[in-house]
Design an enzyme around this catalytic site. Structure first.
Site, PDB file in Angstrom:
ATOM      1  N   MET A 116      57.184  64.525  74.425  1.00  0.00           N
ATOM      2  CA  MET A 116      57.405  64.371  72.987  1.00  0.00           C
ATOM      3  C   MET A 116      58.903  64.221  72.708  1.00  0.00           C
ATOM      4  O   MET A 116      59.413  63.118  72.553  1.00  0.00           O
ATOM      5  CB  MET A 116      56.826  65.594  72.268  1.00  0.00           C
ATOM      6  CG  MET A 116      56.926  65.534  70.773  1.00  0.00           C
ATOM      7  SD  MET A 116      56.437  67.107  70.018  1.00  0.00           S
ATOM      8  CE  MET A 116      54.689  66.934  70.053  1.00  0.00           C
ATOM      9  N   GLY A 125      58.285  70.352  77.965  1.00  0.00           N
ATOM     10  CA  GLY A 125      59.600  70.482  78.609  1.00  0.00           C
ATOM     11  C   GLY A 125      59.799  69.534  79.772  1.00  0.00           C
ATOM     12  O   GLY A 125      60.641  69.788  80.638  1.00  0.00           O
ATOM     13  N   HIS A 159      44.961  75.193  78.122  1.00  0.00           N
ATOM     14  CA  HIS A 159      46.063  76.099  78.415  1.00  0.00           C
ATOM     15  C   HIS A 159      45.716  77.111  79.493  1.00  0.00           C
ATOM     16  O   HIS A 159      46.441  78.075  79.707  1.00  0.00           O
ATOM     17  CB  HIS A 159      46.505  76.797  77.116  1.00  0.00           C
ATOM     18  CG  HIS A 159      46.864  75.819  76.046  1.00  0.00           C
ATOM     19  ND1 HIS A 159      45.985  75.416  75.074  1.00  0.00           N
ATOM     20  CD2 HIS A 159      48.000  75.101  75.852  1.00  0.00           C
ATOM     21  CE1 HIS A 159      46.567  74.501  74.305  1.00  0.00           C
ATOM     22  NE2 HIS A 159      47.780  74.294  74.758  1.00  0.00           N
ATOM     23  N   HIS A 165      52.116  74.638  77.941  1.00  0.00           N
ATOM     24  CA  HIS A 165      53.304  73.876  78.238  1.00  0.00           C
ATOM     25  C   HIS A 165      53.884  74.358  79.565  1.00  0.00           C
ATOM     26  O   HIS A 165      54.010  75.567  79.780  1.00  0.00           O
ATOM     27  CB  HIS A 165      54.334  73.959  77.108  1.00  0.00           C
ATOM     28  CG  HIS A 165      54.685  75.365  76.702  1.00  0.00           C
ATOM     29  ND1 HIS A 165      53.793  76.278  76.212  1.00  0.00           N
ATOM     30  CD2 HIS A 165      55.874  76.038  76.760  1.00  0.00           C
ATOM     31  CE1 HIS A 165      54.394  77.426  75.951  1.00  0.00           C
ATOM     32  NE2 HIS A 165      55.643  77.315  76.271  1.00  0.00           N
TER      33      HIS A 165
HETATM   34  C1  3NM Z   1      52.259  68.755  71.826  1.00  0.00           C
HETATM   35  C2  3NM Z   1      52.381  69.796  72.842  1.00  0.00           C
HETATM   36  N1  3NM Z   1      51.290  70.424  73.352  1.00  0.00           N
HETATM   37  C3  3NM Z   1      51.617  71.347  74.246  1.00  0.00           C
HETATM   38  C4  3NM Z   1      50.650  72.200  74.931  1.00  0.00           C
HETATM   39  O1  3NM Z   1      51.052  73.101  75.652  1.00  0.00           O
HETATM   40  O2  3NM Z   1      49.466  71.947  74.737  1.00  0.00           O
HETATM   41  S1  3NM Z   1      53.286  71.465  74.492  1.00  0.00           S
HETATM   42  C5  3NM Z   1      53.578  70.263  73.372  1.00  0.00           C
HETATM   43  C6  3NM Z   1      54.938  69.799  72.988  1.00  0.00           C
HETATM   44  C7  3NM Z   1      55.659  69.105  74.094  1.00  0.00           C
HETATM   45  O3  3NM Z   1      56.874  68.718  73.632  1.00  0.00           O
HETATM   46  P1  3NM Z   1      58.080  68.337  74.564  1.00  0.00           P
HETATM   47  O4  3NM Z   1      57.671  67.146  75.383  1.00  0.00           O
HETATM   48  O5  3NM Z   1      59.128  67.975  73.565  1.00  0.00           O
HETATM   49  O6  3NM Z   1      58.446  69.520  75.366  1.00  0.00           O
END
Ligand code: 3NM
Length: 208
Positions: free
Chosen positions: A178, A158, A104, A124
Site C-alpha cells: 500500500m 511493511g 491473520h 501484517h
Molecule cells: C491493508 C492491509 N491489510 C493488512 C493485514 O494485515 O491484513 S496490513 C495492510 C496495510 C499494508 O500497508 P503497507 O503496505 O503500507 O504496509
C-alpha cells in the site's frame, strides 16, 4: 501463475491522484485493489470507471469487500474481510470473480481455503504505519501458513523492495503493497523496484 505483485489503495487519496498513479503503474503489477472503506457504492463506481477510462484493465482491478460493485463492473475479483460475505457465498453466486480472503492466522487461512477462496492475503508481516500499535506477525507464521494450505498466500504489511526476498523465501506466492507505492515520492520508480525484486526472487521459490 506468476509470482503476484498487488498494490492497494490507501483510502486517503483523492480519486484523481490515485487514478493517475494507477494509470502509470498498472503495466508492472498483477492487481490493483480498490480499498476505500469509507466510500459508498456510487463513489466506488466512480473510482472503477475512472481507472478503466484511464486504461487500467478491469482484469487487474480487485474491489475490497463490495461484492456487488465488483460483480456489476465485471472486475477481476473481490478481497474479503472477516465482516464480508463468505468466499463460499461469493463463489456460489459469482463464480467468475477471483476471491481473496484477508487472514491473520493459520486457522483463518485454513478456513478461507475450505470456504473456496482462490488466495489469501496474510499480514501484517512487518511493522507498518497502517497498523500502528498492532505487533507484526512476522515471517514464521507466514512460513507455516504457506506450507499448510494449497492456495497461494500473498504477504502484506511493511513490505519494501529490500525485504521481498525474505518474504518470497518464506513461501509467499506474492506481495501486496500500500504505502510503499501510493505514498512514495515517485510511485512508478518504486513499483519498478518492487517488480524487479518479485521477478528476481519469485522465480526461484514459486513453482505454481
Ligand atoms: C491493508 C492491509 N491489510 C493488512 C493485514 O494485515 O491484513 S496490513 C495492510 C496495510 C499494508 O500497508 P503497507 O503496505 O503500507 O504496509
Amino acid at each position: 501463475m506468476n509470482t503476484q505483485f498487488h498494490v492497494i489503495s490507501t483510502g486517503m487519496q483523492p480519486l484523481e491522484q490515485f487514478v493517475t498513479i494507477a494509470a502509470h503503474i498498472h503495466p508492472y503489477v498483477d492487481a490493483i485493489h480498490v480499498r476505500e472503506k469509507t466510500k459508498t457504492a456510487r463513489e466506488l463506481a466512480d473510482f472503477i470507471s475512472a481507472l478503466v477510462a484511464r486504461g487500467v484493465p478491469a482484469r487487474k482491478i480487485i474491489v475490497n469487500d463490495r461484492v456487488d460493485v465488483a460483480a456489476v463492473f465485471g472486475v477481476k475479483g473481490v478481497q474479503l474481510a472477516y465482516h464480508s460475505l463468505s468466499a463460499k457465498t461469493v463463489k456460489a453466486h459469482f463464480p467468475s470473480l477471483v476471491v481473496g480472503c484477508s487472514v491473520h492466522s493459520l486457522e483463518e487461512a485454513m478456513e478461507a481455503e475450505k470456504s473456496g477462496a482462490d488466495y489469501c492475503l496474510y499480514g501484517h508481516v512487518f511493522p507498518t504505519e497502517c497498523k500502528r500499535g498492532v505487533p507484526p506477525r512476522g515471517l514464521e507464521t507466514l512460513k507455516t501458513i504457506a506450507s499448510s494450505i494449497y492456495i497461494p498466500v500473498i504477504a502484506i504489511g511493511g513490505i519494501q523492495p529490500d525485504n521481498v526476498k525474505q518474504v518470497l523465501q518464506s513461501g509467499a506466492s506474492g506481495i501486496a503493497v500500500m504505502s510503499g507505492v501510493f505514498l512514495a515520492k515517485d510511485p512508478l520508480a518504486r513499483v519498478k523496484e518492487y517488480a524487479r525484486m518479485v521477478k528476481k526472487w519469485g522465480e526461484d521459490f514459486n513453482e505454481w
